[in-house]
Design a protein around this motif. Structure first.
Motif, short mmCIF file in Angstrom:
data_model
loop_
_atom_site.label_atom_id
_atom_site.label_comp_id
_atom_site.label_asym_id
_atom_site.label_seq_id
_atom_site.Cartn_x
_atom_site.Cartn_y
_atom_site.Cartn_z
N GLY A 1 -16.72 -19.32 -20.62
CA GLY A 1 -15.48 -19.27 -19.85
C GLY A 1 -15.34 -18.08 -18.94
N THR A 2 -16.38 -17.28 -18.80
CA THR A 2 -16.24 -16.13 -17.92
C THR A 2 -17.54 -15.80 -17.21
N VAL A 3 -17.42 -15.20 -16.07
CA VAL A 3 -18.60 -14.72 -15.34
C VAL A 3 -18.16 -13.57 -14.45
N GLY A 4 -19.01 -12.58 -14.32
CA GLY A 4 -18.73 -11.46 -13.44
C GLY A 4 -19.71 -11.46 -12.28
N ASP A 5 -19.60 -10.43 -11.43
CA ASP A 5 -20.52 -10.32 -10.31
C ASP A 5 -21.93 -9.98 -10.79
N LYS A 6 -22.01 -9.29 -11.93
CA LYS A 6 -23.31 -8.80 -12.39
C LYS A 6 -23.69 -9.35 -13.76
N TYR A 7 -22.71 -9.66 -14.60
CA TYR A 7 -22.98 -10.08 -15.98
C TYR A 7 -22.44 -11.48 -16.25
N VAL A 8 -22.99 -12.09 -17.26
CA VAL A 8 -22.57 -13.43 -17.64
C VAL A 8 -22.65 -13.55 -19.16
N THR A 9 -21.81 -14.39 -19.74
CA THR A 9 -21.83 -14.61 -21.18
C THR A 9 -22.69 -15.82 -21.50
N MET A 10 -23.63 -15.64 -22.41
CA MET A 10 -24.57 -16.70 -22.76
C MET A 10 -23.86 -17.85 -23.46
N ALA A 11 -24.23 -19.06 -23.07
CA ALA A 11 -23.68 -20.27 -23.69
C ALA A 11 -24.52 -20.70 -24.88
N ASP A 12 -23.97 -21.55 -25.71
CA ASP A 12 -24.71 -22.17 -26.81
C ASP A 12 -25.38 -23.43 -26.28
N ILE A 13 -26.71 -23.39 -26.19
CA ILE A 13 -27.44 -24.55 -25.65
C ILE A 13 -28.28 -25.22 -26.74
N THR A 14 -28.12 -24.79 -27.98
CA THR A 14 -28.87 -25.46 -29.05
C THR A 14 -28.38 -26.89 -29.21
N ASN A 15 -29.31 -27.76 -29.57
CA ASN A 15 -29.07 -29.20 -29.74
C ASN A 15 -28.84 -29.93 -28.43
N MET A 16 -28.97 -29.24 -27.30
CA MET A 16 -28.88 -29.90 -26.00
C MET A 16 -30.23 -30.51 -25.64
N PRO A 17 -30.25 -31.59 -24.86
CA PRO A 17 -31.51 -32.06 -24.29
C PRO A 17 -32.10 -30.97 -23.40
N LYS A 18 -33.40 -30.92 -23.34
CA LYS A 18 -34.06 -29.85 -22.57
C LYS A 18 -33.59 -29.80 -21.12
N ALA A 19 -33.49 -30.95 -20.47
CA ALA A 19 -33.11 -30.98 -19.06
C ALA A 19 -31.72 -30.39 -18.85
N GLN A 20 -30.78 -30.71 -19.73
CA GLN A 20 -29.43 -30.18 -19.62
C GLN A 20 -29.42 -28.68 -19.86
N ALA A 21 -30.19 -28.22 -20.84
CA ALA A 21 -30.24 -26.79 -21.14
C ALA A 21 -30.78 -25.99 -19.96
N LEU A 22 -31.80 -26.50 -19.29
CA LEU A 22 -32.36 -25.81 -18.13
C LEU A 22 -31.35 -25.70 -17.01
N ILE A 23 -30.55 -26.73 -16.83
CA ILE A 23 -29.52 -26.70 -15.79
C ILE A 23 -28.45 -25.66 -16.11
N VAL A 24 -28.03 -25.61 -17.38
CA VAL A 24 -27.02 -24.64 -17.79
C VAL A 24 -27.53 -23.21 -17.57
N ILE A 25 -28.78 -22.95 -17.98
CA ILE A 25 -29.36 -21.62 -17.80
C ILE A 25 -29.38 -21.25 -16.32
N HIS A 26 -29.82 -22.18 -15.49
CA HIS A 26 -29.88 -21.93 -14.05
C HIS A 26 -28.49 -21.64 -13.48
N ASN A 27 -27.50 -22.44 -13.86
CA ASN A 27 -26.16 -22.27 -13.32
C ASN A 27 -25.46 -21.02 -13.82
N LEU A 28 -25.95 -20.47 -14.92
CA LEU A 28 -25.42 -19.20 -15.41
C LEU A 28 -25.99 -18.02 -14.64
N GLY A 29 -26.99 -18.27 -13.79
CA GLY A 29 -27.64 -17.18 -13.07
C GLY A 29 -28.74 -16.52 -13.86
N LEU A 30 -29.25 -17.22 -14.88
CA LEU A 30 -30.32 -16.70 -15.72
C LEU A 30 -31.62 -17.43 -15.42
#
Length: 231
Positions: free
Chosen positions: A146-175
Motif C-alpha cells: 500500500g505504499t511507495v516512495g521515490d526511492k524505497y518500496v515495501t516488499m509484497a507477499d508473492i508466495t503461492n503466486m503463479p510465476k508469471a504474476q510474481a514477475l509482474i509484481v516484482i517489476h511493477n514494484l521497481g525491483l
C-alpha cells in the motif's frame, strides 16, 4: 512433509549479469535467469548495534539513516493522528543491543482511512481484490502493501503466486528479479512461488533484487525437496 530450507544471505560483490530473458506476458524462458542490479547491503551478524528510536521518523529517512545496521520490516496501518509515512511504533525497544542485520518490525502510518465510497450497483456485491495482489496508488502502479516512495518500496507477499504474476509484481514494484531456483514441494503444483528472498514488509531500495524458489514437477521421494537453497 519435508521442508525446503531457504537461507537468505546477501552477496558481497556487484554482479553484472545477463538480462532476464522474458516473454511479453512476463514469463521467463530461463529457469535460472539473473538481471543486473545494485548490490544489497552486507550485514555482519558478529557486530552488535544499538536499536535506534524510530518512532516519529519518516520511514525513508529511517531507512537511509539506519538501514546499514538493521532491517526495517514495515506494517502499514491507518492512523487518525499520525501523518502518512511516519513510524508509529516499533516492536524492539530502542537502545537494545542486537546483531547487525536484525529485523526490526515497525508500524508505519498510512494516514487517515479514506471514506468507503464503493458502490455495489443495483443490489450487487462489491468485489474484493485477492489478498495476494498488492494494492495500488492513483497511478495504478503496484506498491507492495500500500505504499511507495521515490526511492524505497515495501516488499509484497508473492508466495503461492503463479510465476508469471510474481514477475509482474516484482517489476511493477521497481525491483529486479534475481536467481530463480526450481524445487519440488509436496502438494504444490508446478510453476508457483514457494519462497522469496526478501520477506513481505521489508523496505527495499528500488532496483534491489528478489530471488525466487519456484515449484517444479517431481517425486517427493526423489530427494529433490531436501536440497538446501541458499540465496
Amino acid at each position: 512433509m519435508k521442508r525446503i530450507i531457504c537461507l537468505f544471505s546477501a552477496l558481497a560483490v556487484l554482479m553484472m549479469c545477463c538480462a532476464c530473458s522474458s516473454e511479453p506476458d512476463g514469463t521467463s524462458s530461463d529457469t535460472s535467469s539473473v538481471v543486473s542490479t545494485v548490490p544489497d547491503i552486507i550485514y555482519d551478524s558478529s557486530v552488535q548495534v544499538k536499536v535506534p528510536d524510530l518512532v516519529g521518523m519518516n520511514f525513508e529517512k529511517a531507512q537511509e539513516q539506519y538501514g546499514k545496521d538493521i532491517v526495517i520490516i514495515a506494517d502499514w496501518q491507518y492512523s487518525d493522528t499520525v501523518e502518512y509515512g511516519v513510524i508509529v511504533s516499533q516492536a524492539t525497544k530502542a537502545g537494545d543491543s542486537v546483531a547487525q542485520g536484525t529485523k526490526i518490525e515497525v508500524v508505519i502510518s498510512k494516514g487517515k482511512k479514506p471514506a468507503d465510497t464503493t458502490s455495489t450497483g443495483s443490489g450487487g456485491v462489491a468485489s474484493t481484490a485477492s489478498s495476494q495482489v498488492p494494492s495500488s496508488t492513483s497511478s495504478g502502479a503496484f506498491t507492495g502493501d500500500g505504499t511507495v516512495g521515490d526511492k524505497y518500496v515495501t516488499m509484497a507477499d508473492i508466495t503461492n503466486m503463479p510465476k508469471a504474476q510474481a514477475l509482474i509484481v516484482i517489476h511493477n514494484l521497481g525491483l529486479n528479479v534475481g536467481n530463480i531456483i526450481e524445487a519440488v514441494k509436496e502438494g504444490m503444483p508446478a510453476g508457483y512461488v514457494i519462497a522469496q528472498s526478501k520477506p513481505k514488509g521489508m523496505i527495499l531500495e528500488k532496483g534491489s533484487t528478489v530471488d525466487l524458489v519456484i515449484s517444479k514437477e517431481g517425486s517427493v521421494s526423489s530427494g529433490l525437496e531436501e536440497q538446501e537453497i541458499i540465496f
